[in-house]
Design a protein around this motif. Structure first.
Motif, short mmCIF file in Angstrom:
data_model
loop_
_atom_site.label_atom_id
_atom_site.label_comp_id
_atom_site.label_asym_id
_atom_site.label_seq_id
_atom_site.Cartn_x
_atom_site.Cartn_y
_atom_site.Cartn_z
N ALA A 1 0.83 -1.21 0.00
CA ALA A 1 0.00 0.00 0.00
C ALA A 1 0.87 1.25 0.00
O ALA A 1 0.54 2.24 -0.67
N LEU A 2 1.96 1.24 0.74
CA LEU A 2 2.87 2.38 0.75
C LEU A 2 3.51 2.59 -0.62
O LEU A 2 3.68 3.73 -1.07
N SER A 3 3.88 1.50 -1.29
CA SER A 3 4.45 1.66 -2.63
C SER A 3 3.39 2.16 -3.61
O SER A 3 3.69 2.97 -4.50
N GLY A 4 2.15 1.72 -3.45
CA GLY A 4 1.07 2.25 -4.28
C GLY A 4 0.81 3.72 -4.01
O GLY A 4 0.53 4.50 -4.92
N ALA A 5 0.93 4.13 -2.74
CA ALA A 5 0.75 5.54 -2.39
C ALA A 5 1.88 6.38 -2.99
O ALA A 5 1.66 7.52 -3.40
N LEU A 6 3.08 5.82 -3.05
CA LEU A 6 4.19 6.53 -3.67
C LEU A 6 3.94 6.73 -5.16
O LEU A 6 4.20 7.81 -5.71
N ILE A 7 3.39 5.72 -5.81
CA ILE A 7 3.03 5.85 -7.23
C ILE A 7 1.96 6.93 -7.39
O ILE A 7 2.02 7.76 -8.30
N GLY A 8 0.99 6.94 -6.49
CA GLY A 8 -0.05 7.97 -6.54
C GLY A 8 0.50 9.36 -6.32
O GLY A 8 0.08 10.32 -6.96
N MET A 9 1.46 9.49 -5.39
CA MET A 9 2.06 10.80 -5.13
C MET A 9 2.84 11.27 -6.36
O MET A 9 2.78 12.46 -6.72
N LEU A 10 3.55 10.38 -6.99
CA LEU A 10 4.27 10.75 -8.21
C LEU A 10 3.31 11.16 -9.32
O LEU A 10 3.59 12.10 -10.08
N SER A 11 2.16 10.49 -9.41
CA SER A 11 1.18 10.88 -10.43
C SER A 11 0.60 12.26 -10.14
O SER A 11 0.34 13.03 -11.06
N ILE A 12 0.42 12.60 -8.85
CA ILE A 12 -0.06 13.94 -8.50
C ILE A 12 0.95 14.98 -8.97
O ILE A 12 0.59 15.98 -9.59
N ILE A 13 2.22 14.74 -8.68
CA ILE A 13 3.26 15.70 -9.04
C ILE A 13 3.39 15.82 -10.56
O ILE A 13 3.46 16.92 -11.11
N ILE A 14 3.40 14.69 -11.26
CA ILE A 14 3.57 14.71 -12.72
C ILE A 14 2.39 15.38 -13.40
O ILE A 14 2.56 16.24 -14.27
N PHE A 15 1.17 15.01 -13.02
CA PHE A 15 -0.01 15.62 -13.65
C PHE A 15 -0.09 17.11 -13.36
O PHE A 15 -0.49 17.88 -14.21
N PHE A 16 0.28 17.50 -12.16
CA PHE A 16 0.23 18.92 -11.82
C PHE A 16 1.24 19.71 -12.65
O PHE A 16 0.95 20.79 -13.14
N GLU A 17 2.44 19.17 -12.79
CA GLU A 17 3.47 19.87 -13.56
C GLU A 17 3.15 19.90 -15.05
O GLU A 17 3.53 20.84 -15.74
N LEU A 18 2.47 18.88 -15.56
CA LEU A 18 2.09 18.88 -16.97
C LEU A 18 0.92 19.81 -17.24
O LEU A 18 0.68 20.18 -18.38
N GLY A 19 0.20 20.17 -16.21
CA GLY A 19 -0.92 21.08 -16.37
C GLY A 19 -2.20 20.41 -16.82
O GLY A 19 -3.16 21.09 -17.19
N VAL A 20 -2.24 19.09 -16.79
CA VAL A 20 -3.47 18.39 -17.15
C VAL A 20 -4.33 18.22 -15.91
O VAL A 20 -3.96 18.63 -14.82
N LEU A 21 -5.45 17.58 -16.08
CA LEU A 21 -6.40 17.40 -14.98
C LEU A 21 -5.75 16.59 -13.87
O LEU A 21 -5.66 15.37 -13.94
N SER A 22 -5.27 17.28 -12.85
CA SER A 22 -4.55 16.59 -11.78
C SER A 22 -5.48 15.85 -10.84
O SER A 22 -5.03 15.05 -10.03
N ALA A 23 -6.78 16.09 -10.95
CA ALA A 23 -7.72 15.38 -10.08
C ALA A 23 -7.75 13.89 -10.41
O ALA A 23 -8.02 13.07 -9.53
#
Length: 120
Positions: A16-38
């Motif tokens: 679960a922690l490794s999955g949360a890390l993947i989710g955190m990386l997706s938050i950062i990547i989507f936010f920086e790309l400017g796409v729908l970060s939700a």
């Protein structure tokens, strides 16, 4: 028997922690790309639940609760990290965080319903 169940739950927590890390990386990547970060909130929820299921080999109510807690806590450090490097105001960050939480809750409900169905 008890030791095997404890080891399985600890492995599930690691997944679960490794999955949360993947989710955190997706938050950062989507936010920086400017796409729908939700949408990254949905990715966070699904990767957390499936990380637990993959490593634990059996689902438990404690594991589902831990995944839900991770889904609520994980976006906070990601948003704070993004805020420290971003030029946008805090009001924009709060709006994006609300979107991430909405999708994380939707993903949690979907994954939890599937997990509870597999428990019965």
């Amino acid at each position: 028997m008890y030791i095997n169940r404890l080891i399985s739950r600890l492995q599930g927590i690691g997944g679960a922690l490794s999955g949360a890390l993947i989710g955190m990386l997706s938050i950062i990547i989507f936010f920086e790309l400017g796409v729908l970060s939700a949408c990254s909130g949905f990715i966070l929820a699904i990767s957390t639940y499936y990380g637990y299921a993959l490593f634990a080999r059996e689902q438990s109510k404690m594991g589902i609760s831990f995944c839900l807690l991770l889904n609520l806590v994980t976006p906070i450090p990601a948003i704070l990290l993004l805020h420290s490097f971003s030029r946008s105001g805090m009001d924009v960050m709060i709006l994006k965080m609300m979107g991430i939480y909405c999708f994380a809750i939707l993903g949690s409900v979907a994954a939890r319903a599937k997990s509870i169905a597999s428990l019965n």
